[in-house]
Design a protein around this motif. Structure first.
Motif, PDB file in Angstrom:
ATOM      1  N   ASN A 161       6.488  -5.702  14.017  1.00 57.63           N
ATOM      2  CA  ASN A 161       6.269  -5.212  12.975  1.00 57.63           C
ATOM      3  C   ASN A 161       7.541  -4.233  13.299  1.00 57.63           C
ATOM      4  O   ASN A 161       8.074  -3.169  14.071  1.00 57.63           O
ATOM      5  CB  ASN A 161       4.787  -4.286  13.452  1.00 57.63           C
ATOM      6  N   LEU A 162       7.315  -3.077  12.730  1.00 60.40           N
ATOM      7  CA  LEU A 162       8.402  -1.859  12.646  1.00 60.40           C
ATOM      8  C   LEU A 162       7.511  -0.439  11.926  1.00 60.40           C
ATOM      9  O   LEU A 162       6.527  -0.449  10.953  1.00 60.40           O
ATOM     10  CB  LEU A 162       9.145  -2.002  11.475  1.00 60.40           C
ATOM     11  N   LEU A 163       7.051   0.351  12.826  1.00 59.11           N
ATOM     12  CA  LEU A 163       6.905   2.508  12.548  1.00 59.11           C
ATOM     13  C   LEU A 163       7.954   2.877  12.102  1.00 59.11           C
ATOM     14  O   LEU A 163       8.504   3.168  13.351  1.00 59.11           O
ATOM     15  CB  LEU A 163       6.194   2.607  13.456  1.00 59.11           C
ATOM     16  N   GLU A 164       8.209   3.071  10.644  1.00 58.56           N
ATOM     17  CA  GLU A 164      10.247   3.711  10.930  1.00 58.56           C
ATOM     18  C   GLU A 164       9.612   5.036   9.997  1.00 58.56           C
ATOM     19  O   GLU A 164       8.663   4.344   9.253  1.00 58.56           O
ATOM     20  CB  GLU A 164      10.712   3.098  10.364  1.00 58.56           C
ATOM     21  N   GLY A 165       9.710   6.330  10.561  1.00 61.18           N
ATOM     22  CA  GLY A 165       9.738   6.915   9.365  1.00 61.18           C
ATOM     23  C   GLY A 165       8.872   8.262   9.324  1.00 61.18           C
ATOM     24  O   GLY A 165       8.858   8.823   8.347  1.00 61.18           O
ATOM     25  N   ASN A 166       7.618   7.116  10.255  1.00 59.42           N
ATOM     26  CA  ASN A 166       6.314   8.533   9.991  1.00 59.42           C
ATOM     27  C   ASN A 166       6.270   9.900  10.281  1.00 59.42           C
ATOM     28  O   ASN A 166       7.197  10.157  10.986  1.00 59.42           O
ATOM     29  CB  ASN A 166       5.259   7.159  10.165  1.00 59.42           C
TER      30      ASN A 166
ATOM     31  N   ILE B 119       0.775  -1.151   0.023  1.00 62.69           N
ATOM     32  CA  ILE B 119       0.219  -0.103   0.333  1.00 62.69           C
ATOM     33  C   ILE B 119       0.962   1.154   0.075  1.00 62.69           C
ATOM     34  O   ILE B 119       1.172   1.462   0.985  1.00 62.69           O
ATOM     35  CB  ILE B 119      -1.118   0.248   1.187  1.00 62.69           C
ATOM     36  N   ARG B 120       0.976   2.193  -1.093  1.00 65.85           N
ATOM     37  CA  ARG B 120       1.678   3.094  -1.230  1.00 65.85           C
ATOM     38  C   ARG B 120       1.955   4.140  -1.936  1.00 65.85           C
ATOM     39  O   ARG B 120       0.877   4.190  -2.750  1.00 65.85           O
ATOM     40  CB  ARG B 120       3.475   2.359  -1.797  1.00 65.85           C
ATOM     41  N   ASN B 121       1.582   5.618  -1.770  1.00 70.37           N
ATOM     42  CA  ASN B 121       1.639   6.857  -2.487  1.00 70.37           C
ATOM     43  C   ASN B 121       0.114   6.505  -2.408  1.00 70.37           C
ATOM     44  O   ASN B 121      -0.174   7.581  -3.606  1.00 70.37           O
ATOM     45  CB  ASN B 121       2.125   6.235  -3.762  1.00 70.37           C
TER      46      ASN B 121
ATOM     47  N   GLU C  68       3.976   2.711   2.679  1.00 78.00           N
ATOM     48  CA  GLU C  68       5.145   3.678   2.749  1.00 78.00           C
ATOM     49  C   GLU C  68       3.898   4.714   1.673  1.00 78.00           C
ATOM     50  O   GLU C  68       3.187   4.163   0.617  1.00 78.00           O
ATOM     51  CB  GLU C  68       6.236   3.173   2.266  1.00 78.00           C
ATOM     52  N   ASN C  69       4.931   5.555   2.618  1.00 82.55           N
ATOM     53  CA  ASN C  69       4.751   7.260   1.574  1.00 82.55           C
ATOM     54  C   ASN C  69       3.085   7.341   1.027  1.00 82.55           C
ATOM     55  O   ASN C  69       3.288   8.188   0.563  1.00 82.55           O
ATOM     56  CB  ASN C  69       5.653   6.805  -0.129  1.00 82.55           C
ATOM     57  N   ASN C  70       2.615   7.026   1.862  1.00 82.41           N
ATOM     58  CA  ASN C  70       0.581   7.770   1.863  1.00 82.41           C
ATOM     59  C   ASN C  70       0.244   8.432   2.575  1.00 82.41           C
ATOM     60  O   ASN C  70       1.017   8.752   3.857  1.00 82.41           O
ATOM     61  CB  ASN C  70      -0.046   6.523   2.544  1.00 82.41           C
ATOM     62  N   SER C  71      -0.294   9.672   2.456  1.00 83.04           N
ATOM     63  CA  SER C  71      -0.594  10.650   3.138  1.00 83.04           C
ATOM     64  C   SER C  71      -2.372  10.334   3.404  1.00 83.04           C
ATOM     65  O   SER C  71      -3.179   9.792   2.746  1.00 83.04           O
ATOM     66  CB  SER C  71      -0.508  11.959   1.614  1.00 83.04           C
ATOM     67  N   ILE C  72      -2.385  10.258   4.414  1.00 85.94           N
ATOM     68  CA  ILE C  72      -3.408   9.831   5.584  1.00 85.94           C
ATOM     69  C   ILE C  72      -3.785  11.054   6.349  1.00 85.94           C
ATOM     70  O   ILE C  72      -3.318  11.546   7.455  1.00 85.94           O
ATOM     71  CB  ILE C  72      -3.180   8.913   6.093  1.00 85.94           C
ATOM     72  N   HIS C  73      -5.390  11.283   6.353  1.00 83.27           N
ATOM     73  CA  HIS C  73      -5.624  13.111   6.428  1.00 83.27           C
ATOM     74  C   HIS C  73      -6.479  13.030   7.223  1.00 83.27           C
ATOM     75  O   HIS C  73      -7.280  12.667   6.375  1.00 83.27           O
ATOM     76  CB  HIS C  73      -5.317  14.008   5.065  1.00 83.27           C
TER      77      HIS C  73
ATOM     78  N   ARG D 196       5.698   2.300   7.004  1.00 88.35           N
ATOM     79  CA  ARG D 196       6.890   3.785   7.007  1.00 88.35           C
ATOM     80  C   ARG D 196       6.999   4.951   5.570  1.00 88.35           C
ATOM     81  O   ARG D 196       6.087   4.634   4.847  1.00 88.35           O
ATOM     82  CB  ARG D 196       8.678   2.565   6.428  1.00 88.35           C
ATOM     83  N   ASN D 197       7.376   5.384   7.058  1.00 91.18           N
ATOM     84  CA  ASN D 197       7.245   7.180   5.730  1.00 91.18           C
ATOM     85  C   ASN D 197       6.408   7.709   5.209  1.00 91.18           C
ATOM     86  O   ASN D 197       6.031   8.281   3.862  1.00 91.18           O
ATOM     87  CB  ASN D 197       8.159   7.060   4.132  1.00 91.18           C
ATOM     88  N   ASN D 198       4.896   7.242   5.744  1.00 93.45           N
ATOM     89  CA  ASN D 198       3.401   8.018   5.952  1.00 93.45           C
ATOM     90  C   ASN D 198       3.408   9.687   6.598  1.00 93.45           C
ATOM     91  O   ASN D 198       4.004   9.498   7.436  1.00 93.45           O
ATOM     92  CB  ASN D 198       2.759   6.913   6.416  1.00 93.45           C
TER      93      ASN D 198
END
Length: 454
Positions: free
Chosen positions: A379-384, A303-305, A327-332, A351-353
């Protein structure tokens, strides 16, 4: 055998291995077999396919759009879309190109294997009729293939329906999805047998509820550049375990790319026991329930971008979802949680969300005490980047239950509102080992609330 002959043979085998290895080093499978680099179309071999310059395609045109009369099929209903998909599937696969227009569905469009459904972006809109609900007027047994309604209202032959009732034996919910295929007055034949008892004691109803796109036990499908509008204001809620703008059950290798799923009174995108599903560059927004719902048992979702806005929850990892990447999702501005992960959802990477303005919690690791070890471990939660989560006592990352072996690394947690009683990371009293590393905090009343040490 002399030592000199034996040594010579060993040398030749060694040289041969080097030569072959040099030729195939970058083109072998993990088990050592040569990789397929120039496939031919071979009867019965569905794993590899040549990259053809042209494949079979059918265009679907809208009757009210200029120039669409030259399309292969012209219409604005689920019937014309289904006919196009079934036709390319009969040819072994291909593309259905949906030209601009609004297509109004009375039933779900069922996706066969090995097809590509290609829209025209924002100009190709699939939507549905308003839902209606009516009670059944007679008992139907589990072996029946028909129902009788108190009144037919607007129901027609060909409509997709959901039959809902309480099980007369134990009171649990019954949900059956079928199509009406024949009628006499208020008596309708169904596309398949009931396999459940719909007795009047369980107050059974029939509703014109269905997913917009759906499939069961199919594989290798690509959906691109199309807009799905669930007409949510005029439809009852339909549970994400049965419906959604997109709903898949027991499918493999689906890709959704540049798809908008909006305004569904339920989930935007839901897939249950589906493996290797890719959701990328999609926009799931203003759905009543979940933006993206990788459902029970789904393995390796990607699930990305994506943009996931104004749903109840952005991403909801269901039961037993493993080896996935978000990763790299915008969740607003999702009304409850930006991301929720729980029951046996293990070995995933988030990652990176960017997760902003969640109504309750930015990222929730759910509690589930019903089994021996039902928590979201490893699980890994990283760079969000997680910003402005919840109300006055909001939490950016909330780890609950007996969750363990989770790594929370390098996340940026911010509050731009007043501090109030807001927390960056909250760890429950029974949580196991958690790695916290290189996270940054700004604007919280408490950066870390670790209830294990209380």
């Amino acid at each position: 055998m002399s030592d000199s002959i034996s040594s010579r043979r060993r040398f030749l085998r060694s040289v041969g291995g080097v030569c072959v290895g040099g030729l195939l080093a970058s083109r072998v499978w993990a088990d050592g077999r040569p990789a397929v680099t120039n496939p031919r179309a071979t009867d019965g071999d569905d794993r590899y396919e040549p990259n053809w310059d042209e494949k079979f395609q059918i265009t679907v045109g809208h009757p009210q759009e200029a120039g669409h009369s030259k399309a292969d099929l012209v219409g604005n209903s689920d019937k014309v879309l289904q006919a196009a998909l079934d036709s390319v599937a009969r040819m072994g696969g291909g593309t259905v190109k949906v030209l601009p227009g609004k297509y109004i569905l009375r039933n779900a469009v069922h996706l066969p294997s090995k097809v590509r459904l290609l829209g025209s972006g924002d100009d190709s809109i699939l939507t549905k009729i308003p839902s209606e609900t009516v009670g059944l007027s007679d008992d139907s047994d589990w072996y029946d293939q028909e129902i009788s309604l108190k009144k037919s209202l607007g129901f027609q032959v060909g409509d997709g329906i959901a039959l809902r009732a309480k099980n007369p034996s134990h009171g649990g919910q019954i949900v059956i999805k079928r199509t009406l295929i024949a009628r006499s007055g208020n008596r309708f034949k169904l596309s398949d047998g009931l396999r459940e008892n719909l007795w009047l004691t369980g107050k059974p109803t029939c509703s014109s509820l269905f997913p917009l796109l759906t499939s069961e036990r199919t594989s290798d499908v690509l959906i691109e550049d199309i807009t799905l509008d669930g007409n949510g204001k005029n439809n009852e809620n339909f549970n994400g375990n049965y419906g959604g703008g997109i709903f898949l059950q027991d499918c493999n290798r689906y890709t959704f790319r540049n798809v908008t799923s909006r305004n569904y009174n339920g989930d935007g995108i839901s897939f249950q026991i589906c493996h290797d599903v890719v959701v990328e560059n999609c926009h799931s927004h203003d759905n009543n329930d979940l933006g993206v719902h990788p459902g029970s048992g789904s393995q390796r979702p990607l699930i990305r971008n994506n943009r996931l806005d104004n749903n109840s929850q952005g991403i909801f990892w269901c039961w037993g979802v493993k080896y996935g990447l978000a990763e790299n999702n915008s969740i607003h501005e999702n009304r409850r949680f930006g991301i929720s992960i729980g029951h046996c959802d293990t070995d995933n990477i988030i990652r990176n969300n960017t997760i902003t303005n969640s109504g309750e919690i930015g990222v929730l690791f759910r509690d589930d005490p019903r089994g021996q070890d039902f928590w979201a471990n490893r699980n890994l939660l990283e760079g969000n980047r997680i910003e402005n989560s919840g109300g006055d006592a909001g939490v950016a990352i909330d780890v609950t239950g007996k969750t363990k072996a989770v790594r929370i690394v390098g996340n940026t947690l911010r509050e731009t509102r007043q501090k109030m009683n807001r927390s960056g990371i909250r760890i429950g009293a029974q949580v196991g080992e958690i790695v916290l590393k290189e996270n940054s905090f700004e604007g919280f009343a408490s950066e870390l609330v670790d209830q294990r040490s209380v």
